[in-house]
Every structure is written in structure tokens, then in C-alpha cells.
Design a protein around this motif. Structure first.
Motif, PDB file in Angstrom:
ATOM      1  N   GLY A 120       0.855  -1.190   0.000  1.00 43.27           N
ATOM      2  CA  GLY A 120       0.000   0.000   0.000  1.00 43.27           C
ATOM      3  C   GLY A 120       0.887   1.235   0.000  1.00 43.27           C
ATOM      4  O   GLY A 120       2.121   1.151  -0.090  1.00 43.27           O
ATOM      5  N   ALA A 121       0.240   2.378   0.112  1.00 49.47           N
ATOM      6  CA  ALA A 121       0.946   3.668  -0.012  1.00 49.47           C
ATOM      7  C   ALA A 121       2.094   3.816   0.984  1.00 49.47           C
ATOM      8  O   ALA A 121       3.019   4.594   0.785  1.00 49.47           O
ATOM      9  CB  ALA A 121      -0.057   4.805   0.165  1.00 49.47           C
ATOM     10  N   GLY A 122       2.041   3.033   2.064  1.00 52.60           N
ATOM     11  CA  GLY A 122       3.082   3.150   3.089  1.00 52.60           C
ATOM     12  C   GLY A 122       4.457   2.763   2.604  1.00 52.60           C
ATOM     13  O   GLY A 122       5.465   3.209   3.160  1.00 52.60           O
ATOM     14  N   SER A 134       5.649   3.722  -0.203  1.00 52.99           N
ATOM     15  CA  SER A 134       6.175   4.816  -1.030  1.00 52.99           C
ATOM     16  C   SER A 134       6.425   6.116  -0.260  1.00 52.99           C
ATOM     17  O   SER A 134       6.977   7.062  -0.821  1.00 52.99           O
ATOM     18  CB  SER A 134       5.212   5.093  -2.207  1.00 52.99           C
ATOM     19  N   THR A 135       6.050   6.154   1.014  1.00 53.87           N
ATOM     20  CA  THR A 135       6.253   7.411   1.764  1.00 53.87           C
ATOM     21  C   THR A 135       7.742   7.702   1.911  1.00 53.87           C
ATOM     22  O   THR A 135       8.159   8.853   1.898  1.00 53.87           O
ATOM     23  CB  THR A 135       5.616   7.364   3.162  1.00 53.87           C
ATOM     24  N   GLU A 136       8.558   6.667   1.993  1.00 56.36           N
ATOM     25  CA  GLU A 136      10.013   6.905   2.123  1.00 56.36           C
ATOM     26  C   GLU A 136      10.625   7.327   0.785  1.00 56.36           C
ATOM     27  O   GLU A 136      11.802   7.633   0.713  1.00 56.36           O
ATOM     28  CB  GLU A 136      10.692   5.622   2.660  1.00 56.36           C
ATOM     29  N   SER A 137       9.779   7.379  -0.252  1.00 55.17           N
ATOM     30  CA  SER A 137      10.219   7.941  -1.535  1.00 55.17           C
ATOM     31  C   SER A 137       9.669   9.360  -1.701  1.00 55.17           C
ATOM     32  O   SER A 137       9.777   9.953  -2.783  1.00 55.17           O
ATOM     33  CB  SER A 137       9.713   7.065  -2.700  1.00 55.17           C
ATOM     34  N   ASP A 163       1.151   9.219   1.914  1.00 60.58           N
ATOM     35  CA  ASP A 163       0.104   8.194   1.827  1.00 60.58           C
ATOM     36  C   ASP A 163      -1.246   8.883   1.983  1.00 60.58           C
ATOM     37  O   ASP A 163      -1.359  10.112   1.802  1.00 60.58           O
ATOM     38  CB  ASP A 163       0.366   7.079   2.854  1.00 60.58           C
ATOM     39  N   PHE A 164      -2.280   8.128   2.262  1.00 59.47           N
ATOM     40  CA  PHE A 164      -3.635   8.699   2.254  1.00 59.47           C
ATOM     41  C   PHE A 164      -4.153   8.997   3.663  1.00 59.47           C
ATOM     42  O   PHE A 164      -4.792  10.032   3.877  1.00 59.47           O
ATOM     43  CB  PHE A 164      -4.597   7.725   1.549  1.00 59.47           C
ATOM     44  N   ARG A 165      -3.880   8.052   4.612  1.00 58.80           N
ATOM     45  CA  ARG A 165      -4.579   8.153   5.906  1.00 58.80           C
ATOM     46  C   ARG A 165      -3.667   8.444   7.092  1.00 58.80           C
ATOM     47  O   ARG A 165      -4.145   8.474   8.215  1.00 58.80           O
ATOM     48  CB  ARG A 165      -5.402   6.853   6.136  1.00 58.80           C
ATOM     49  N   SER A 166      -2.377   8.603   6.842  1.00 59.55           N
ATOM     50  CA  SER A 166      -1.513   9.059   7.946  1.00 59.55           C
ATOM     51  C   SER A 166      -1.810  10.534   8.204  1.00 59.55           C
ATOM     52  O   SER A 166      -2.357  11.220   7.327  1.00 59.55           O
ATOM     53  CB  SER A 166      -0.038   8.919   7.557  1.00 59.55           C
ATOM     54  N   MET A 172      -2.992  12.319   2.039  1.00 59.55           N
ATOM     55  CA  MET A 172      -3.850  12.929   1.005  1.00 59.55           C
ATOM     56  C   MET A 172      -5.264  13.207   1.500  1.00 59.55           C
ATOM     57  O   MET A 172      -5.792  14.293   1.352  1.00 59.55           O
ATOM     58  CB  MET A 172      -3.926  11.975  -0.200  1.00 59.55           C
ATOM     59  N   TRP A 173      -5.876  12.194   2.142  1.00 64.10           N
ATOM     60  CA  TRP A 173      -7.286  12.380   2.530  1.00 64.10           C
ATOM     61  C   TRP A 173      -7.426  13.242   3.767  1.00 64.10           C
ATOM     62  O   TRP A 173      -8.529  13.593   4.160  1.00 64.10           O
ATOM     63  CB  TRP A 173      -7.992  11.031   2.689  1.00 64.10           C
ATOM     64  N   ALA A 174      -6.302  13.597   4.375  1.00 65.00           N
ATOM     65  CA  ALA A 174      -6.386  14.574   5.481  1.00 65.00           C
ATOM     66  C   ALA A 174      -6.465  15.983   4.894  1.00 65.00           C
ATOM     67  O   ALA A 174      -6.867  16.933   5.546  1.00 65.00           O
ATOM     68  CB  ALA A 174      -5.164  14.435   6.378  1.00 65.00           C
ATOM     69  N   LEU A 231      -3.869  -3.244  -8.545  1.00 65.61           N
ATOM     70  CA  LEU A 231      -5.322  -3.332  -8.275  1.00 65.61           C
ATOM     71  C   LEU A 231      -6.020  -1.993  -8.515  1.00 65.61           C
ATOM     72  O   LEU A 231      -7.200  -1.950  -8.874  1.00 65.61           O
ATOM     73  CB  LEU A 231      -5.562  -3.756  -6.810  1.00 65.61           C
ATOM     74  N   HIS A 232      -5.293  -0.890  -8.288  1.00 72.59           N
ATOM     75  CA  HIS A 232      -5.924   0.428  -8.416  1.00 72.59           C
ATOM     76  C   HIS A 232      -5.360   1.209  -9.593  1.00 72.59           C
ATOM     77  O   HIS A 232      -5.441   2.434  -9.647  1.00 72.59           O
ATOM     78  CB  HIS A 232      -5.756   1.225  -7.107  1.00 72.59           C
ATOM     79  N   GLY A 233      -4.772   0.477 -10.551  1.00 73.31           N
ATOM     80  CA  GLY A 233      -4.292   1.099 -11.773  1.00 73.31           C
ATOM     81  C   GLY A 233      -2.972   1.823 -11.594  1.00 73.31           C
ATOM     82  O   GLY A 233      -2.194   1.535 -10.684  1.00 73.31           O
ATOM     83  N   GLY A 277       2.814  -1.727   4.410  1.00 75.23           N
ATOM     84  CA  GLY A 277       2.407  -0.327   4.295  1.00 75.23           C
ATOM     85  C   GLY A 277       1.001  -0.086   3.808  1.00 75.23           C
ATOM     86  O   GLY A 277       0.772   0.706   2.889  1.00 75.23           O
ATOM     87  N   SER A 278       0.042  -0.785   4.450  1.00 73.51           N
ATOM     88  CA  SER A 278      -1.360  -0.513   4.097  1.00 73.51           C
ATOM     89  C   SER A 278      -2.188  -0.452   5.383  1.00 73.51           C
ATOM     90  O   SER A 278      -1.986  -1.225   6.306  1.00 73.51           O
ATOM     91  CB  SER A 278      -1.933  -1.613   3.188  1.00 73.51           C
ATOM     92  N   SER A 279      -3.160   0.460   5.396  1.00 73.71           N
ATOM     93  CA  SER A 279      -4.059   0.557   6.562  1.00 73.71           C
ATOM     94  C   SER A 279      -5.123  -0.540   6.498  1.00 73.71           C
ATOM     95  O   SER A 279      -5.876  -0.726   7.447  1.00 73.71           O
ATOM     96  CB  SER A 279      -4.732   1.944   6.579  1.00 73.71           C
ATOM     97  N   LEU A 280      -5.201  -1.233   5.376  1.00 77.31           N
ATOM     98  CA  LEU A 280      -6.122  -2.383   5.215  1.00 77.31           C
ATOM     99  C   LEU A 280      -7.561  -2.009   5.556  1.00 77.31           C
ATOM    100  O   LEU A 280      -8.261  -2.732   6.284  1.00 77.31           O
ATOM    101  CB  LEU A 280      -5.629  -3.574   6.060  1.00 77.31           C
ATOM    102  N   VAL A 313       3.630  -5.664   8.016  1.00 78.97           N
ATOM    103  CA  VAL A 313       4.648  -4.672   8.407  1.00 78.97           C
ATOM    104  C   VAL A 313       4.052  -3.310   8.113  1.00 78.97           C
ATOM    105  O   VAL A 313       3.795  -2.964   6.944  1.00 78.97           O
ATOM    106  CB  VAL A 313       5.961  -4.857   7.620  1.00 78.97           C
ATOM    107  N   ASN A 314       3.762  -2.552   9.158  1.00 76.18           N
ATOM    108  CA  ASN A 314       3.074  -1.279   8.995  1.00 76.18           C
ATOM    109  C   ASN A 314       3.406  -0.386  10.182  1.00 76.18           C
ATOM    110  O   ASN A 314       3.551  -0.877  11.306  1.00 76.18           O
ATOM    111  CB  ASN A 314       1.549  -1.503   8.912  1.00 76.18           C
ATOM    112  N   ARG A 315       3.503   0.934   9.931  1.00 74.83           N
ATOM    113  CA  ARG A 315       3.873   1.841  11.025  1.00 74.83           C
ATOM    114  C   ARG A 315       2.795   1.853  12.106  1.00 74.83           C
ATOM    115  O   ARG A 315       3.061   1.940  13.288  1.00 74.83           O
ATOM    116  CB  ARG A 315       4.070   3.245  10.445  1.00 74.83           C
ATOM    117  N   GLU A 316       1.540   1.794  11.652  1.00 78.87           N
ATOM    118  CA  GLU A 316       0.396   1.856  12.592  1.00 78.87           C
ATOM    119  C   GLU A 316      -0.290   0.496  12.676  1.00 78.87           C
ATOM    120  O   GLU A 316      -0.183  -0.306  11.750  1.00 78.87           O
ATOM    121  CB  GLU A 316      -0.664   2.848  12.061  1.00 78.87           C
ATOM    122  N   PRO A 317      -1.048   0.265  13.741  1.00 78.92           N
ATOM    123  CA  PRO A 317      -1.864  -0.954  13.802  1.00 78.92           C
ATOM    124  C   PRO A 317      -2.888  -0.960  12.660  1.00 78.92           C
ATOM    125  O   PRO A 317      -3.269   0.092  12.145  1.00 78.92           O
ATOM    126  CB  PRO A 317      -2.572  -0.831  15.162  1.00 78.92           C
TER     127      PRO A 317
END
Ligand code: APR
Ligand code: ZN
Length: 249
Positions: free
Chosen positions: A23-25, A27-30, A34-37, A41-43, A120-122, A194-197, A219-223
């Protein structure tokens, strides 16, 4: 190596076939947010639903403004240690494919052959006509858009042209979904990076792997909501955790 990373190393050594799910997680180190940290983006803005894109020229204009505003970040983004570690797993034959929700093309840029990346998301690195599928390059669209911000239509059939991504409200791509399911069912280790799932149907694959008898590692920064069904959860930076485990800098 931390005890958890050592556990991951053991599970990777024992695995016959790993399904990597990103997931977007990753690519954050690039440098791609991401979207929900916090600050994601969505913030900062609400997603544009596919039906609004189709219905409203103003929403299409806003969607293209956002895409071009992302350009400097997208162009500067290079694969990071996490991408390189995934590419190493593919090179070693441990992972046959990378199932990704990401649209940035960084798995391919890190050396994973395009045929082994299941998007999956193009993909946002090019655009396509929604009616006839004709492909359009972003640079050409931007050159025209910048004149008067008229959203692009297809030169062949006058259909609406959109980045080749899957938005909320848009049908999932049948081929990639079938390939992702086959990979999930063939895996004996399903590795989420790296996905909030929280977005389905993509987030259904980890549970499908688990039901199918595979071990699940997150493997994800957040639960995440699926931590409780995982066999191993490592809350940390993907680059360090996976790079260190796979031995990639
Ligand atoms: N290392 C580990 N985890 C990280 C890192 C990192 N360097 N950076 C971010 N994360 C974690 C965040 O804590 C977050 O839980 O990655 C997760 C990213 O979650 P989201 O921003 O929700 O991204 P994603 O899961 O890919 O979103 C799924 O939602 O909006 C749609 O289509 C979009 O594909 C996207 C889908
Ligand atoms: Zn067309």
C-alpha cells in the motif's frame, strides 16, 4: 536484527511462495504521501468519486489539477529501500508477484518486471479513454490543459480521458483482481507492507490468504484492523524492517 525481524527472516526462509501486498506506506520513504496518515492525502482533500468525475466537468478539472500538482513529487520519487527489498524477494524467486494498491509505478522502477506487478488500483503514470481505452501520455495532456484547463477528451471517440487509476465508485479491474486472487491462493506466506487495510475489495486478500492456510505477516507503522489475525505484526518503517531482514540497503 530485532527479534521480530528475525522471526520474519525465518518465515521468509521457510516460505515456498510469498505473496507481497503493498500500500501507499511503502512509497512514503520515496517522498509520496500516503492517504490516511496524519498529513496524508485524505487529510488534505476529499477523494473524487468516479461518478462525480463522469458527471461534472468541474470535478474533472479538479481531478486533473490535483494530478498535475502531484507531478513534482511523482517525478522526484525514486524506489526506496523497501521497494529494493521487495525486488530482491522477486529476484530470488521467493515472491512471484507484487500485488499493489499503489499507482506510482515504483515497483517496476525498482526492477520488478511489469508482468509481475499486479496493480489493483491502476497506474497514474499515464491516462486512458474511459470509453475506448486509448492511451494518452500525461505530458501531452498537461500541455493542452495548461492553456485553459479544459479537461481532456479522447481524440478518437470523444470519450472522457482519466488517469489510468481506479477511483472510489469505479469498477475494479477484472484481470488484476483474478491474478491477485490466484497469487493469494498459491501463497504460503502473505506479506502486507504499508497498508491501513481499510479499503475493500483489496483489503480482502490478506484474510483470504489466512483462510487458505497461508501465514500472514503485516509490516506497517500503525496498527491495522487485521493485526489480530496476523501470525506476525511488525510496527515500524518498511525500509528498515524489510531492508534489514532481506539484507538490502
Ligand atoms: N513504513 C511502514 N508503514 C508506513 C510507512 C512506512 N514508511 N509510511 C506509512 N505507513 C503506513 C501508515 O501508517 C498507514 O497505515 O502505511 C499505511 C498507509 O495506509 P493508507 O494511507 O490508507 O494507504 P493504503 O492502505 O494504500 O490505501 C488503500 O485507499 O484511497 C485509496 O486507492 C487508495 O490505494 C489506496 C487505498
Ligand atoms: Zn476513446
Amino acid at each position: 536484527m530485532s527479534p521480530l525481524a528475525a522471526d520474519l527472516r525465518t518465515m521468509l526462509d521457510r516460505a515456498r511462495r510469498v505473496a507481497v501486498f503493498t500500500g501507499a506506506g511503502i512509497s512514503t520513504e520515496s517522498g509520496i504521501p500516503d492517504f490516511r496518515s496524519p498529513g496524508g492525502m485524505w487529510a488534505r482533500m476529499a477523494p473524487i468519486d468516479f461518478r462525480d468525475f463522469v458527471r461534472s466537468e468541474e470535478m474533472r478539472r479538479e481531478a486533473w489539477r490535483r494530478r498535475f500538482a502531484q507531478d513534482p513529487v511523482m517525478r522526484a520519487a525514486e524506489p526506496n529501500r523497501g521497494h529494493r527489498a521487495v525486488a530482491a524477494l522477486v529476484r530470488q524467486g521467493k515472491a512471484h508477484s507484487v500485488i499493489t494498491q499503489n499507482i506510482d509505478g515504483l515497483h517496476q522502477a525498482s526492477g520488478v518486471p511489469d508482468r509481475q506487478v499486479i496493480e489493483l488500483h491502476g497506474n497514474t503514470t499515464y491516462a486512458a479513454c474511459l470509453d475506448c481505452g486509448e492511451r494518452y501520455e500525461i505530458d501531452a495532456i498537461r500541455a493542452t490543459f495548461e492553456k485553459d484547463e479544459t479537461p481532456p477528451v479522447c481524440a478518437k471517440c470523444e470519450g472522457l480521458v482519466k488517469t489510468a487509476t481506479i477511483s472510489f465508485g469505479q469498477a475494479m479491474p477484472e484481470g488484476p483482481m483474478l491474478r491477485a486472487e490466484a497469487e493469494t491462493r498459491a501463497a504460503d506466506l502473505f506479506l502486507v507492507l504499508g497498508s491501513s487495510l481499510v479499503v475493500y475489495p483489496a483489503a480482502g486478500f490478506p484474510a483470504m490468504a489466512k483462510r487458505n492456510g497461508a501465514a500472514l505477516v503485516i509490516v506497517n507503522r500503525e496498527p491495522t484492523p487485521l493485526d489480530e489475525i496476523a501470525d506476525l505484526v511488525i510496527h515500524g518503517q518498511i525500509g528498515d524492517v524489510l531492508g534489514g531482514t532481506v539484507g538490502v540497503n
